[in-house]
Design a protein around this motif. Structure first.
Motif, short mmCIF file in Angstrom:
data_model
loop_
_atom_site.label_atom_id
_atom_site.label_comp_id
_atom_site.label_asym_id
_atom_site.label_seq_id
_atom_site.Cartn_x
_atom_site.Cartn_y
_atom_site.Cartn_z
N GLU A 1 59.26 -107.92 54.18
CA GLU A 1 58.65 -107.89 52.85
C GLU A 1 57.28 -108.56 52.94
OE1 GLU A 1 61.23 -109.64 49.96
OE2 GLU A 1 63.00 -108.50 50.64
N LYS A 2 56.24 -107.79 52.64
CA LYS A 2 54.86 -108.27 52.72
C LYS A 2 54.58 -108.79 54.12
CE LYS A 2 54.57 -109.19 47.77
NZ LYS A 2 54.32 -110.18 46.69
N LYS A 3 54.30 -110.07 54.29
CA LYS A 3 53.92 -110.62 55.60
C LYS A 3 55.02 -111.49 56.22
CE LYS A 3 49.84 -108.80 55.87
NZ LYS A 3 49.49 -107.83 56.94
N HIS A 4 56.26 -111.24 55.84
CA HIS A 4 57.36 -112.06 56.35
C HIS A 4 58.54 -111.18 56.78
CE1 HIS A 4 55.38 -115.69 54.91
NE2 HIS A 4 55.17 -115.07 53.77
N LEU A 5 59.26 -111.69 57.77
CA LEU A 5 60.53 -111.09 58.14
C LEU A 5 61.65 -111.93 57.55
CD1 LEU A 5 61.73 -109.39 61.29
CD2 LEU A 5 63.03 -111.37 60.56
N TYR A 6 62.64 -111.25 56.94
CA TYR A 6 63.77 -111.95 56.34
C TYR A 6 65.04 -111.59 57.10
CZ TYR A 6 60.76 -113.19 52.41
OH TYR A 6 59.75 -113.70 51.64
N ARG A 7 65.87 -112.60 57.22
CA ARG A 7 67.17 -112.43 57.87
C ARG A 7 68.25 -112.90 56.89
NH1 ARG A 7 68.86 -115.44 63.56
NH2 ARG A 7 70.93 -114.47 63.85
#
Length: 214
Positions: free
Chosen positions: A165-171
């Motif tokens: 999402e946007k400039k981040h990776l989410y786990r």
């Protein structure tokens, strides 16, 4: 008929019988050799069977992601090139489990796109695995990821999922309390946020923050 005639007749009769028997034997042999193979025979699983394929494009590159194999003999090939006439740079990775998706992003805003492949391992845990590379114009540089801390590992039993999402990776993964069976976590869901940072050893996804989503 004299004795000589009878002897000649008997010889001809025996010769005809012998020829007839030999012809029958030859016919029998041909029938056995030409009998078809039974359809019920089990054939080995084709290890070249394609199980995942996706093509991605950005302004700077074309990416082909292909996975083949079965069980623990799966092989992922990640191939990148600038255009149809450009040299292709590729990586071959062996893995188990299931490829869920593949996406591109420029998380550190350096003008070079990364490729992220989301995998879920085989077995009841379905542990998440991230396969990530950045194309720098002449090769593919691997991207590593922070290990879970002891605090986060205490209630972790797999079943990961990923998103960008946007400039981040989410786990994301469910949290298991001490007596929870694998099927039924009761501790809520952990959401982890990662930044892509350039380190002396290469690019790395660094944990930015985490929150327990009840």
């Amino acid at each position: 008929m004299n004795f000589s005639g009878m002897f000649t007749f008997l010889c001809l009769f025996l010769l005809l019988c012998f020829a007839s028997c030999k012809s029958d034997n030859n016919t029998e042999n041909v029938q056995v050799e030409s009998s078809p193979i039974s359809d019920s025979l089990s054939l080995p699983l084709n290890i070249n069977e394609e199980v995942f394929k996706k093509n991605l494009s950005t302004k700077d590159m074309n990416i082909s992601i292909t996975s083949k194999g079965a069980n623990d003999l799966k092989h992922l090939e990640l191939a990148v090139k600038k255009n149809a006439s450009d040299k292709s740079y590729s990586k071959a990775i062996q893995y188990d489990g299931t490829i869920l998706d593949a996406v591109t992003a420029d998380l550190n805003s350096d003008g070079k796109d990364e490729v992220y492949v989301f995998n879920q391992s085989a077995g009841s845990g379905s542990y998440g695995m991230l396969i990530a590379y950045q194309y720098n114009g002449s090769k593919l540089d691997s991207i590593s990821m922070d290990e879970l801390s002891e605090e986060l590992s205490q209630k972790y039993l797999g079943h990961d999922s990923f998103a960008i999402e946007k400039k981040h990776l989410y786990r994301f993964f469910p949290l298991y309390n001490e007596m929870d069976p694998n099927c039924c976590p009761t501790g809520g869901r952990m959401k982890l946020k990662y930044d892509l940072v350039k380190k002396p050893t290469g690019l790395k996804l660094i944990l930015n923050s985490f929150i327990n989503e009840q």
